[in-house]
Design a protein around this motif. Structure first.
Motif, PDB file in Angstrom:
ATOM      1  N   GLU A   5       1.517 -30.384  58.267  1.00  0.00           N
ATOM      2  CA  GLU A   5       0.230 -29.696  58.134  1.00  0.00           C
ATOM      3  C   GLU A   5      -0.862 -30.739  58.001  1.00  0.00           C
ATOM      4  O   GLU A   5      -0.813 -31.611  57.136  1.00  0.00           O
ATOM      5  CB  GLU A   5       0.221 -28.757  56.928  1.00  0.00           C
ATOM      6  N   LEU A   6      -1.861 -30.638  58.851  1.00  0.00           N
ATOM      7  CA  LEU A   6      -2.982 -31.567  58.851  1.00  0.00           C
ATOM      8  C   LEU A   6      -4.245 -30.816  58.451  1.00  0.00           C
ATOM      9  O   LEU A   6      -4.408 -29.641  58.754  1.00  0.00           O
ATOM     10  CB  LEU A   6      -3.146 -32.202  60.230  1.00  0.00           C
ATOM     11  N   VAL A   7      -5.130 -31.514  57.760  1.00  0.00           N
ATOM     12  CA  VAL A   7      -6.357 -30.904  57.249  1.00  0.00           C
ATOM     13  C   VAL A   7      -7.549 -31.714  57.757  1.00  0.00           C
ATOM     14  O   VAL A   7      -7.587 -32.938  57.592  1.00  0.00           O
ATOM     15  CB  VAL A   7      -6.370 -30.870  55.709  1.00  0.00           C
ATOM     16  N   GLY A  64       1.224 -31.949  49.793  1.00  0.00           N
ATOM     17  CA  GLY A  64       1.620 -30.794  49.009  1.00  0.00           C
ATOM     18  C   GLY A  64       0.476 -30.242  48.187  1.00  0.00           C
ATOM     19  O   GLY A  64      -0.607 -30.822  48.117  1.00  0.00           O
ATOM     20  N   SER A  65       0.730 -29.098  47.570  1.00  0.00           N
ATOM     21  CA  SER A  65      -0.254 -28.468  46.693  1.00  0.00           C
ATOM     22  C   SER A  65       0.480 -27.817  45.528  1.00  0.00           C
ATOM     23  O   SER A  65       1.652 -27.436  45.642  1.00  0.00           O
ATOM     24  CB  SER A  65      -1.079 -27.430  47.470  1.00  0.00           C
ATOM     25  N   THR A  78       2.411 -33.963  40.762  1.00  0.00           N
ATOM     26  CA  THR A  78       2.337 -35.113  41.673  1.00  0.00           C
ATOM     27  C   THR A  78       3.691 -35.794  41.800  1.00  0.00           C
ATOM     28  O   THR A  78       4.136 -36.124  42.910  1.00  0.00           O
ATOM     29  CB  THR A  78       1.296 -36.124  41.168  1.00  0.00           C
ATOM     30  N   LYS A  79       4.356 -35.969  40.677  1.00  0.00           N
ATOM     31  CA  LYS A  79       5.655 -36.654  40.674  1.00  0.00           C
ATOM     32  C   LYS A  79       6.703 -35.867  41.454  1.00  0.00           C
ATOM     33  O   LYS A  79       7.663 -36.450  41.992  1.00  0.00           O
ATOM     34  CB  LYS A  79       6.121 -36.867  39.232  1.00  0.00           C
ATOM     35  N   ALA A  80       6.544 -34.562  41.553  1.00  0.00           N
ATOM     36  CA  ALA A  80       7.533 -33.727  42.247  1.00  0.00           C
ATOM     37  C   ALA A  80       7.418 -33.815  43.775  1.00  0.00           C
ATOM     38  O   ALA A  80       8.323 -33.375  44.494  1.00  0.00           O
ATOM     39  CB  ALA A  80       7.378 -32.270  41.809  1.00  0.00           C
ATOM     40  N   VAL A 150      -4.328 -27.794  43.224  1.00  0.00           N
ATOM     41  CA  VAL A 150      -4.415 -29.198  43.629  1.00  0.00           C
ATOM     42  C   VAL A 150      -3.927 -29.343  45.064  1.00  0.00           C
ATOM     43  O   VAL A 150      -2.848 -28.855  45.411  1.00  0.00           O
ATOM     44  CB  VAL A 150      -3.566 -30.090  42.705  1.00  0.00           C
ATOM     45  N   LEU A 151      -4.713 -30.029  45.876  1.00  0.00           N
ATOM     46  CA  LEU A 151      -4.318 -30.344  47.250  1.00  0.00           C
ATOM     47  C   LEU A 151      -4.301 -31.860  47.385  1.00  0.00           C
ATOM     48  O   LEU A 151      -5.326 -32.518  47.207  1.00  0.00           O
ATOM     49  CB  LEU A 151      -5.300 -29.738  48.255  1.00  0.00           C
ATOM     50  N   LEU A 152      -3.114 -32.421  47.685  1.00  0.00           N
ATOM     51  CA  LEU A 152      -2.973 -33.864  47.812  1.00  0.00           C
ATOM     52  C   LEU A 152      -2.692 -34.221  49.269  1.00  0.00           C
ATOM     53  O   LEU A 152      -1.773 -33.676  49.888  1.00  0.00           O
ATOM     54  CB  LEU A 152      -1.838 -34.381  46.926  1.00  0.00           C
TER      55      LEU A 152
END
Length: 387
Positions: A5-7, A64-65, A78-80, A150-152
């Motif tokens: 998935e690209l944003v 991920g989010s 974040t760690k997951a 959260v969107l990383l």
């Protein structure tokens, strides 16, 4: 190739223009939100989007989010995420930008710090070491929080995509290249119609119009962060995309100024400041479209054209940074009078001047946009003037 998935962030109010560009490249748009277009693609899509997109600000790879209302939530979320699937052992990685809207976590610096620690923890558990020299390729992350979601993402572009590389010199309040291209596409301008910007500044509107007409990909002559990500994107993908971009250029147009229909391409830029004309010409030459554009010192009130059915597209002073608001009524009145004296032309302009319609007349269309954090209006006047 692996599908991801690209944003693509874009200007607020112009998501539909960016969406169409992505679809025209052959990719499926996943979702559209305020200022962002999500689509599905592979490594090739990352490369082609960076090189070909005119309206997007950058191309982000979504990792991920998750939901986070505390810094512990942020750390664990974040760690997951499977960072090791994207980051090699020697990667240099950090959170280059954090934004937060309507979320309990709002400090960019604290968000960046917590997420960096979580990333190191994840990498340490996977690679079985506690210290990373980070001397390899750069992998900058961007994170946004909206209503505690959260969107990383990894930033594949590096410098914003508006930095085409041709505009080394600028005027006092330049419009972004991506915004200029978006408005040209939104205006539905066709290359066989005359195009004039009577207040062209550094020449951004005419240059972007000429690049569109000549089919010059905006990212052909710059570099991207993801070029160094050989673990994710083979070098051949960049070579193939640049070859594709080169093949698409209408070189006949650049040499003869005639399009595929045999009609002359007529693109002009005027400015009242004589010092800006050589700047425009230098920028146009660097963009590869110097022969396609006529730049001239000229006042707005003296704008004229012998052909019919053209487009005026401009970014006039707003009264915020350049000119005192007392000068704007005369300027906008002169623009209206010059426009009305043209034969069946259209007028489009972006401005933050709240009284614009008082002097231009009521617009046929009025779209609210954001130029950075500034609320602006895109006024469109369709086909008025003498017949």
């Amino acid at each position: 190739m692996q599908r991801m998935e690209l944003v693509v962030p874009c200007h607020f109010g112009l998501e539909a223009v960016c969406k169409k560009e992505i679809q025209d490249l052959g990719y499926d748009v996943h979702t559209v939100s305020d200022g962002k277009v999500h689509f599905i693609g592979d490594a090739e899509a990352i490369v082609r989007a960076n090189i070909f997109l005119r309206t997007g600000e950058r191309v982000l790879l979504k990792l991920g989010s998750f939901h986070a209302e505390s810094y512990e939530d942020l750390f664990q979320g974040t760690k997951a995420l499977p960072l090791e699937e994207y980051l090699p052992k020697d990667a240099s990685f950090w959170v280059t930008k954090a934004s937060s809207v309507k979320s309990k976590l709002f400090s960019p610096r604290d968000i960046q710090s917590v997420m960096k620690k979580a990333m190191v923890d994840r990498m340490a558990s996977y690679y079985h070491q506690s210290f990373f020299e980070e001397h390899g390729a750069k992998y900058p992350f961007r994170v946004s929080l909206y209503k505690d979601e959260v969107l990383l993402c990894l930033d594949t572009s590096g410098d914003s995509l508006h930095k085409r590389g041709y505009r080394l010199k600028m005027g006092k309040a330049p419009i972004k290249e991506t915004l200029a291209a978006s408005l040209i596409l939104l205006s539905k301008w066709r290359e066989d119609a005359p195009f004039v910007d009577p207040m062209c500044g550094a020449g951004t509107f005419p240059i972007e119009a000429a690049m569109i007409a000549a089919k010059i990909a905006p990212g052909m002559h710059r570099h991207f962060t993801a070029e160094a990500w050989e673990n994710l994107i083979p070098k051949k993908e960049w070579d193939y995309a640049l070859e594709e971009a080169g093949d698409e250029i209408d070189r006949s147009l650049l040499e003869t100024k005639k399009n595929s229909y045999g009609k002359m391409v007529d693109i002009q830029g005027y400015d009242i400041d004589p010092a800006m004309i050589p700047v425009c010409r230098e920028n146009a030459e660097r963009a590869g479209v110097g022969k396609l554009i006529h730049f001239q010192e000229r006042e707005v009130g003296k704008m004229s054209h012998s052909k019919r059915g053209g487009l005026i597209l401009t970014n006039p002073p707003y009264g915020e940074r350049i000119e005192d608001k007392r000068n704007l009524p005369l300027l906008y009145t002169e623009l209206r009078e010059a426009y009305e004296d043209l034969d069946d032309w259209r007028l489009c302009l972006i401005t933050a001047y709240e009284q614009a319609e008082k002097y231009l007349g009521k617009a046929d269309k009025n779209r609210k946009l954001y130029n950075g954090m500034m609320k602006t209006y895109f006024y469109q006047y369709n086909g008025k003037g003498r017949k």
